[in-house]
Design an enzyme around this catalytic site. Sequence first.
Site, PDB file in Angstrom:
ATOM      1  N   SER A 124       0.839  -1.198   0.000  1.00 30.47           N
ATOM      2  CA  SER A 124       0.000   0.000   0.000  1.00 30.47           C
ATOM      3  C   SER A 124       0.871   1.245   0.000  1.00 30.47           C
ATOM      4  O   SER A 124       1.988   1.242   0.548  1.00 30.47           O
ATOM      5  CB  SER A 124      -0.849  -0.014   1.267  1.00 30.47           C
ATOM      6  OG  SER A 124      -1.427   1.249   1.504  1.00 30.47           O
ATOM      7  N   TYR A 148      -1.694  -1.288  10.923  1.00 25.58           N
ATOM      8  CA  TYR A 148      -1.966  -1.743   9.553  1.00 25.58           C
ATOM      9  C   TYR A 148      -0.776  -1.420   8.653  1.00 25.58           C
ATOM     10  O   TYR A 148      -0.242  -2.291   7.956  1.00 25.58           O
ATOM     11  CB  TYR A 148      -3.238  -1.079   9.014  1.00 25.58           C
ATOM     12  CG  TYR A 148      -3.448  -1.311   7.535  1.00 25.58           C
ATOM     13  CD1 TYR A 148      -3.898  -2.539   7.058  1.00 25.58           C
ATOM     14  CD2 TYR A 148      -3.164  -0.312   6.594  1.00 25.58           C
ATOM     15  CE1 TYR A 148      -4.069  -2.760   5.694  1.00 25.58           C
ATOM     16  CE2 TYR A 148      -3.335  -0.519   5.239  1.00 25.58           C
ATOM     17  CZ  TYR A 148      -3.793  -1.742   4.789  1.00 25.58           C
ATOM     18  OH  TYR A 148      -3.945  -1.956   3.435  1.00 25.58           O
ATOM     19  N   LYS A 152       2.244  -3.806   6.780  1.00 21.74           N
ATOM     20  CA  LYS A 152       2.609  -3.823   5.348  1.00 21.74           C
ATOM     21  C   LYS A 152       4.129  -3.696   5.189  1.00 21.74           C
ATOM     22  O   LYS A 152       4.743  -4.395   4.380  1.00 21.74           O
ATOM     23  CB  LYS A 152       1.913  -2.681   4.597  1.00 21.74           C
ATOM     24  CG  LYS A 152       0.413  -2.868   4.422  1.00 21.74           C
ATOM     25  CD  LYS A 152       0.075  -4.016   3.496  1.00 21.74           C
ATOM     26  CE  LYS A 152      -1.424  -4.200   3.315  1.00 21.74           C
ATOM     27  NZ  LYS A 152      -1.786  -5.521   2.799  1.00 21.74           N
ATOM     28  N   ASN A 197     -15.548   3.461   5.693  1.00 18.11           N
ATOM     29  CA  ASN A 197     -14.458   4.371   6.060  1.00 18.11           C
ATOM     30  C   ASN A 197     -14.034   5.199   4.868  1.00 18.11           C
ATOM     31  O   ASN A 197     -13.578   6.324   5.010  1.00 18.11           O
ATOM     32  CB  ASN A 197     -13.212   3.568   6.476  1.00 18.11           C
ATOM     33  CG  ASN A 197     -13.368   2.941   7.837  1.00 18.11           C
ATOM     34  OD1 ASN A 197     -13.819   3.595   8.765  1.00 18.11           O
ATOM     35  ND2 ASN A 197     -13.003   1.670   7.951  1.00 18.11           N
ATOM     36  N   ASP A 293      -4.846  11.302   8.908  1.00 19.74           N
ATOM     37  CA  ASP A 293      -4.902  11.559   7.460  1.00 19.74           C
ATOM     38  C   ASP A 293      -3.766  12.482   7.028  1.00 19.74           C
ATOM     39  O   ASP A 293      -3.433  13.445   7.725  1.00 19.74           O
ATOM     40  CB  ASP A 293      -6.225  12.255   7.088  1.00 19.74           C
ATOM     41  CG  ASP A 293      -7.330  11.265   6.763  1.00 19.74           C
ATOM     42  OD1 ASP A 293      -7.090  10.043   6.874  1.00 19.74           O
ATOM     43  OD2 ASP A 293      -8.433  11.715   6.405  1.00 19.74           O
TER      44      ASP A 293
HETATM   45  P1  NAD Z   1     -11.137  -6.997   1.114  1.00 20.09           P
HETATM   46  O1  NAD Z   1     -11.396  -7.008   2.590  1.00 20.09           O
HETATM   47  O2  NAD Z   1     -12.282  -6.718   0.210  1.00 20.09           O
HETATM   48  O3  NAD Z   1     -10.495  -8.383   0.677  1.00 20.09           O
HETATM   49  C1  NAD Z   1      -9.654  -9.129   1.521  1.00 20.09           C
HETATM   50  C2  NAD Z   1     -10.108 -10.580   1.444  1.00 20.09           C
HETATM   51  O4  NAD Z   1      -9.260 -11.367   2.266  1.00 20.09           O
HETATM   52  C3  NAD Z   1     -11.531 -10.788   1.937  1.00 20.09           C
HETATM   53  O5  NAD Z   1     -12.236 -11.583   1.006  1.00 20.09           O
HETATM   54  C4  NAD Z   1     -11.366 -11.519   3.271  1.00 20.09           C
HETATM   55  O6  NAD Z   1     -12.449 -12.377   3.539  1.00 20.09           O
HETATM   56  C5  NAD Z   1     -10.059 -12.257   3.024  1.00 20.09           C
HETATM   57  N1  NAD Z   1      -9.291 -12.586   4.230  1.00 20.09           N
HETATM   58  C6  NAD Z   1      -8.911 -11.750   5.231  1.00 20.09           C
HETATM   59  N2  NAD Z   1      -8.204 -12.414   6.153  1.00 20.09           N
HETATM   60  C7  NAD Z   1      -8.101 -13.695   5.712  1.00 20.09           C
HETATM   61  C8  NAD Z   1      -7.484 -14.866   6.218  1.00 20.09           C
HETATM   62  N3  NAD Z   1      -6.832 -14.857   7.404  1.00 20.09           N
HETATM   63  N4  NAD Z   1      -7.556 -16.004   5.513  1.00 20.09           N
HETATM   64  C9  NAD Z   1      -8.224 -16.028   4.332  1.00 20.09           C
HETATM   65  N5  NAD Z   1      -8.839 -14.968   3.816  1.00 20.09           N
HETATM   66  C10 NAD Z   1      -8.776 -13.808   4.492  1.00 20.09           C
HETATM   67  O7  NAD Z   1      -9.947  -5.961   0.858  1.00 20.09           O
HETATM   68  P2  NAD Z   1      -9.379  -5.366  -0.499  1.00 20.09           P
HETATM   69  O8  NAD Z   1      -9.721  -3.935  -0.557  1.00 20.09           O
HETATM   70  O9  NAD Z   1      -9.719  -6.240  -1.643  1.00 20.09           O
HETATM   71  O10 NAD Z   1      -7.821  -5.448  -0.194  1.00 20.09           O
HETATM   72  C11 NAD Z   1      -7.031  -6.536  -0.607  1.00 20.09           C
HETATM   73  C12 NAD Z   1      -5.596  -6.310  -0.154  1.00 20.09           C
HETATM   74  O11 NAD Z   1      -5.125  -5.070  -0.681  1.00 20.09           O
HETATM   75  C13 NAD Z   1      -5.426  -6.221   1.364  1.00 20.09           C
HETATM   76  O12 NAD Z   1      -4.230  -6.867   1.716  1.00 20.09           O
HETATM   77  C14 NAD Z   1      -5.316  -4.736   1.607  1.00 20.09           C
HETATM   78  O13 NAD Z   1      -4.579  -4.442   2.777  1.00 20.09           O
HETATM   79  C15 NAD Z   1      -4.598  -4.274   0.365  1.00 20.09           C
HETATM   80  N6  NAD Z   1      -4.828  -2.849   0.047  1.00 20.09           N
HETATM   81  C16 NAD Z   1      -6.108  -2.396  -0.082  1.00 20.09           C
HETATM   82  C17 NAD Z   1      -6.332  -1.042  -0.328  1.00 20.09           C
HETATM   83  C18 NAD Z   1      -7.734  -0.504  -0.445  1.00 20.09           C
HETATM   84  O14 NAD Z   1      -7.917   0.721  -0.327  1.00 20.09           O
HETATM   85  N7  NAD Z   1      -8.744  -1.324  -0.700  1.00 20.09           N
HETATM   86  C19 NAD Z   1      -5.243  -0.164  -0.463  1.00 20.09           C
HETATM   87  C20 NAD Z   1      -3.954  -0.673  -0.340  1.00 20.09           C
HETATM   88  C21 NAD Z   1      -3.758  -2.033  -0.086  1.00 20.09           C
HETATM   89  N1  UFG Z   2     -12.734  11.320   3.244  1.00 17.56           N
HETATM   90  C1  UFG Z   2     -13.736  12.196   3.626  1.00 17.56           C
HETATM   91  N2  UFG Z   2     -14.894  11.666   4.106  1.00 17.56           N
HETATM   92  C2  UFG Z   2     -15.105  10.324   4.228  1.00 17.56           C
HETATM   93  C3  UFG Z   2     -14.072   9.444   3.833  1.00 17.56           C
HETATM   94  C4  UFG Z   2     -12.887   9.976   3.352  1.00 17.56           C
HETATM   95  O1  UFG Z   2     -13.600  13.408   3.529  1.00 17.56           O
HETATM   96  O2  UFG Z   2     -16.179   9.901   4.687  1.00 17.56           O
HETATM   97  C5  UFG Z   2     -11.478  11.878   2.693  1.00 17.56           C
HETATM   98  C6  UFG Z   2     -10.240  11.560   3.514  1.00 17.56           C
HETATM   99  O3  UFG Z   2     -10.044  12.522   4.517  1.00 17.56           O
HETATM  100  C7  UFG Z   2      -9.154  11.548   2.426  1.00 17.56           C
HETATM  101  C8  UFG Z   2      -9.894  11.043   1.184  1.00 17.56           C
HETATM  102  O4  UFG Z   2     -11.272  11.269   1.428  1.00 17.56           O
HETATM  103  O5  UFG Z   2      -8.715  12.861   2.172  1.00 17.56           O
HETATM  104  C9  UFG Z   2      -9.674   9.557   0.920  1.00 17.56           C
HETATM  105  O6  UFG Z   2      -9.990   8.835   2.102  1.00 17.56           O
HETATM  106  P1  UFG Z   2     -10.160   7.239   2.108  1.00 17.56           P
HETATM  107  O7  UFG Z   2     -10.568   6.853   3.485  1.00 17.56           O
HETATM  108  O8  UFG Z   2     -11.021   6.812   0.980  1.00 17.56           O
HETATM  109  O9  UFG Z   2      -8.709   6.716   1.772  1.00 17.56           O
HETATM  110  P2  UFG Z   2      -7.346   6.941   2.573  1.00 17.56           P
HETATM  111  O10 UFG Z   2      -6.428   7.620   1.609  1.00 17.56           O
HETATM  112  O11 UFG Z   2      -7.530   7.582   3.876  1.00 17.56           O
HETATM  113  O12 UFG Z   2      -6.935   5.441   2.898  1.00 17.56           O
HETATM  114  C10 UFG Z   2      -6.539   4.554   1.888  1.00 17.56           C
HETATM  115  C11 UFG Z   2      -6.863   3.107   2.274  1.00 17.56           C
HETATM  116  C12 UFG Z   2      -6.064   2.698   3.469  1.00 17.56           C
HETATM  117  C13 UFG Z   2      -4.600   2.956   3.268  1.00 17.56           C
HETATM  118  C14 UFG Z   2      -4.418   4.401   2.904  1.00 17.56           C
HETATM  119  C15 UFG Z   2      -2.987   4.710   2.685  1.00 17.56           C
HETATM  120  O13 UFG Z   2      -8.239   2.990   2.546  1.00 17.56           O
HETATM  121  O14 UFG Z   2      -6.226   1.304   3.650  1.00 17.56           O
HETATM  122  O15 UFG Z   2      -5.166   4.686   1.733  1.00 17.56           O
HETATM  123  O16 UFG Z   2      -2.621   4.860   1.391  1.00 17.56           O
HETATM  124  F1  UFG Z   2      -3.890   2.697   4.381  1.00 17.56           F
END
Ligand code: NAD
Ligand code: UFG
Length: 336
Positions: A124, A148, A152, A197, A293
């Site tokens: 991430s 978190y 990573k 979130n 943030d």
């Molecule tokens: P998500 O929660 O939709 O998907 C994660 C999946 O992993 C889910 O299906 C969950 O059931 C499964 N899971 C969790 N723990 C498990 C375990 N112990 N064993 C088996 N399955 C398990 O999340 P996502 O948004 O698809 O994110 C996927 C990956 O990308 C994560 O590692 C997350 O940290 C990373 N990531 C996500 C974002 C984002 O904003 N969505 C940003 C950066 C990195």
């Molecule tokens: N925001 C709002 N209102 C909301 C939600 C978000 O104003 O209800 C704003 C936040 O303050 C930020 C932007 O929208 O400025 C994006 O926020 P997100 O929560 O969508 O995303 P983040 O950048 O905070 O977080 C994402 C992933 C995290 C990861 C992080 C770091 O969700 O898992 O990026 O790159 F850790």
Amino acid sequence: MNILVTGGAGYIGSHTCVELLNAGHRVVVFDNFCNSFPEAVRRVETITGKSLALVEGDIRDRAAIEQALRQYQCEAVIHFAGLKAVGESVAKPLEYYDNNVVGTIRLLEAMQATGVKTIVFSSSATVYGMPQFLPYREDHPLSATNPYGRGKIMVEEILRDFHVAQPDSRIALLRYFNPVGAHESGLIGEDPQGVPNNLMPFVTQVAIGKRDRLNIWGGDYETPDGTGVRDYIHVTDLAIGHVKALEYLQKPQCFAVNLGSGQGHSVFDVVKAFEQTSGKNIPYKIEPRRPGDLPAYYADVTLAKSVLDWEATRSLKTMCADSWRWQMNNPNGFRA
Ligand code: NAD
Ligand code: UFG
């Protein structure tokens, strides 16, 4: 190639399964459904017209992963499984380290035991911490302010050490920026449990009438319009990035690469783009900044272009339109 996709039922995982199947790979999803539904996997099959194998299991169960890797003769792993709520990680650090860090160690042990040498890991942009320069380049120093993000960084370090000990391993650390959007079919998308979130799912829930208004966390940042700036990337572009990374892992190596659009958009930019594409009005209120943030960050995407021959092509409007289609077609997500 036969590929084990941990967390393949989740948001990014399910979209990546679509692109893997479309590229001709065979897919085994390994998921414990702690944050997803088997229905997502069925819909991946509907979209692609292809079937995939589904194993319900936990990545901390080494024997179960070994069994799946052997049974389906997997040659590579794409590792999405993990918990991802930053705030929750502060309240439940042990749960996060156990699931995300210990879980990855168990997975690597199972890969070692079965001779699988290729892994693509979901890292991430959060690993960069407070920007010392922007756009973030892959050689930007790493730091984190919550369990978190620290998890990573730890997993990245573990994978680098693993590569030193196993020089024939093939490892990609993909640093995602802000994934949004949904598959163009409207059949799969992000399905947050409870109050979202993240910005885009919150906006779509306001648009559909589930929430009264958007709270904008901070209007006094030193950004062009005062709201936070992020690098939003369409989840389909991100998914294609995984297929490219796998193709690139033909030879032993361990590398980190940013997957973003390279462009910063403010919260107001997102709200305006969403209003234009959906025709819906998004009421909002500016609230105090959300603790933790950062004001603004976005990716340097030079390395992804040159090394993976990949770049994001879908615009902010497409991200909004696809998120909205998913929300309208599935007001309760994957729940019937
Ligand atoms: P998500 O929660 O939709 O998907 C994660 C999946 O992993 C889910 O299906 C969950 O059931 C499964 N899971 C969790 N723990 C498990 C375990 N112990 N064993 C088996 N399955 C398990 O999340 P996502 O948004 O698809 O994110 C996927 C990956 O990308 C994560 O590692 C997350 O940290 C990373 N990531 C996500 C974002 C984002 O904003 N969505 C940003 C950066 C990195
Ligand atoms: N925001 C709002 N209102 C909301 C939600 C978000 O104003 O209800 C704003 C936040 O303050 C930020 C932007 O929208 O400025 C994006 O926020 P997100 O929560 O969508 O995303 P983040 O950048 O905070 O977080 C994402 C992933 C995290 C990861 C992080 C770091 O969700 O898992 O990026 O790159 F850790």
